[in-house]
Design an enzyme around this catalytic site. Structure first.
Site, PDB file in Angstrom:
ATOM      1  N   ARG A 198      -8.157  43.568 -41.666  1.00 23.29           N
ATOM      2  CA  ARG A 198      -8.820  42.127 -41.843  1.00 23.29           C
ATOM      3  C   ARG A 198     -10.384  42.309 -41.844  1.00 23.29           C
ATOM      4  O   ARG A 198     -10.862  43.401 -41.176  1.00 23.29           O
ATOM      5  CB  ARG A 198      -8.268  41.167 -40.834  1.00 23.29           C
ATOM      6  N   LYS A 221      -5.089  40.649 -34.388  1.00 19.35           N
ATOM      7  CA  LYS A 221      -4.204  39.489 -34.509  1.00 19.35           C
ATOM      8  C   LYS A 221      -3.006  39.614 -33.582  1.00 19.35           C
ATOM      9  O   LYS A 221      -2.423  38.829 -32.752  1.00 19.35           O
ATOM     10  CB  LYS A 221      -3.896  38.948 -35.812  1.00 19.35           C
ATOM     11  N   HIS A 277      -9.641  37.925 -47.646  1.00 15.41           N
ATOM     12  CA  HIS A 277      -8.055  38.272 -47.341  1.00 15.41           C
ATOM     13  C   HIS A 277      -7.711  39.034 -48.642  1.00 15.41           C
ATOM     14  O   HIS A 277      -6.471  39.939 -48.493  1.00 15.41           O
ATOM     15  CB  HIS A 277      -7.441  37.169 -46.915  1.00 15.41           C
ATOM     16  N   ARG A 280      -7.382  42.663 -48.271  1.00 16.48           N
ATOM     17  CA  ARG A 280      -6.191  43.085 -47.613  1.00 16.48           C
ATOM     18  C   ARG A 280      -5.057  43.147 -48.483  1.00 16.48           C
ATOM     19  O   ARG A 280      -4.054  43.965 -48.523  1.00 16.48           O
ATOM     20  CB  ARG A 280      -5.957  42.314 -46.504  1.00 16.48           C
ATOM     21  N   HIS A 303       1.946  44.207 -39.028  1.00 17.55           N
ATOM     22  CA  HIS A 303       2.732  42.885 -38.890  1.00 17.55           C
ATOM     23  C   HIS A 303       4.038  43.165 -37.796  1.00 17.55           C
ATOM     24  O   HIS A 303       4.466  44.199 -37.975  1.00 17.55           O
ATOM     25  CB  HIS A 303       3.463  42.823 -40.497  1.00 17.55           C
ATOM     26  N   TYR A 312       5.023  42.171 -50.397  1.00 17.84           N
ATOM     27  CA  TYR A 312       4.812  43.158 -51.279  1.00 17.84           C
ATOM     28  C   TYR A 312       5.886  43.956 -52.196  1.00 17.84           C
ATOM     29  O   TYR A 312       5.481  44.887 -53.010  1.00 17.84           O
ATOM     30  CB  TYR A 312       3.801  43.972 -50.638  1.00 17.84           C
TER      31      TYR A 312
END
Length: 345
Positions: A198, A221, A277, A280, A303, A312
């Site tokens: 990020r 995050k 973003h 990314r 994640h 994806y």
């Protein structure tokens, strides 16, 4: 006293409490049966009673949530501000009296009258508010379930995530190199494209986070560190650019503004709300298209939930290729238009 004896020798129960449906029932053969009915009735309606007795406002609950939980979240301050704005928009009602209808009308006004938010943003706000009640109930701060938690989220048409082609990436990097006076912008952009970081993670890198051909991202995050290797030549150049800084010194100055100006000059189509973003998304998309493993991608991106990474998966070269081999028309002569036409003739 709510349990009393009647003149005929039976017992009756009268319950009249705030927040509970009134109940009057007689004919119990003994006092014990009447008291048992009373206890069961009070237990059944305890939540509605507690809800009616709680006169704290929505702002008070939001602030309690922030102290007990929100302050520990990576985006806690942003959520807190969004929640307080929601409370103001709802005119700061008594939290226990907030109804599902009030929330749905609030959502309708924002989306269709004011047209100030989209469905995704509204779902985010809905989730924030529901989380306040769920967390406080789990912590025993409140003893009731808010009707807001029962409102269904809006269904949103899923779309393919946008990403840049290699040519578009080259245009962006060239624009930054030629027009941006802040040299850090080019390096941060490169790191995002090479690691899937990020923007804030790359922009706030410290000298100690570069080591042995890798970058370790902190204060992410998910609150977990993750380490991503870099191409040796690029790492060497980055290491040289960092120089002999103190381990706790930042590598780059803030350069998000410079990036946005360069993005505008590049005339590339940036998706709304994805000024940085998309870098990314571009990393992840090219990673999968080039044969990368989704599980590896999950670790690289950090994640917590594999479902985020699976967005994806459709870009993989062999994604659902059995649809071509196993469909009912796979061995049909009509696969070839000319062949089918000749047979008709």
């Amino acid at each position: 006293m709510t349990v009393k004896a009647d003149s005929d020798g039976t017992w009756r129960v009268q319950i009249d409490r705030k927040g509970m449906p009134r109940s009057r029932r007689g004919g119990f053969a003994c006092r014990a049966d009447a008291e048992l009915f009373e206890r069961n009735y009070l237990a059944e309606h305890r939540e509605s009673h507690d809800q009616a007795m709680d006169d704290r406002t929505l702002v008070e609950l939001i602030n309690a949530w922030h102290v007990y939980h929100g302050i520990n979240l990576a985006d806690g301050e942003r959520r807190h501000r969004a929640l307080l704005q929601m409370a103001a928009d709802l005119q700061n009602p008594i939290a226990s009296q907030l109804t599902a209808e009030q929330f749905v009308l609030y959502r309708y006004n924002l989306m269709y009258n004011d047209r100030s938010v989209c469905a995704k943003t509204m779902n985010n706000r809905h989730g924030y508010l529901a989380a306040v009640f769920n967390r406080l109930r789990k912590l025993k701060v409140i003893k009731y379930q808010s009707p807001v938690c029962e409102v269904d989220f809006l269904k949103i048409q899923e779309r393919q995530l946008s990403y840049f082609s290699r040519d578009q990436i080259d245009i962006l990097l060239e624009t930054i190199q030629q027009n941006s006076k802040n040299l850090d912008t080019w390096w941060v952009t490169q790191i995002c494209l090479r690691t899937g970081a990020r923007w804030s993670e790359a922009e706030k890198l410290k000298r100690k986070q570069l080591h042995n051909g890798r970058i370790t991202f902190e204060f992410t995050k998910s609150k977990k560190t993750r380490t991503v290797p870099l191409e040796p030549a690029f790492f060497h150049a980055l290491d040289q650019y960092a120089g002999y800084k103190h381990p706790d010194d930042r590598l780059f100055r803030n350069c998000i503004g410079a990036f946005r100006r360069a993005a505008k000059r590049s005339e590339l189509a940036f998706p709304r709300g994805q000024a940085t973003h998309i870098l990314r998304h571009s990393f992840a998309s090219h990673f999968v298209m080039n044969g990368g493993n989704v599980l590896s991608l999950q670790k690289i991106l950090g994640h917590a939930d594999i479902s985020m990474t699976m967005r994806y998966a459709h870009l993989a070269p062999d994604h659902l290729k059995d649809a071509v081999l196993l469909n009912p028309m796979s061995s049909s002569s009509t696969n070839h238009p000319a062949r089918g036409l000749s047979q008709v003739a």
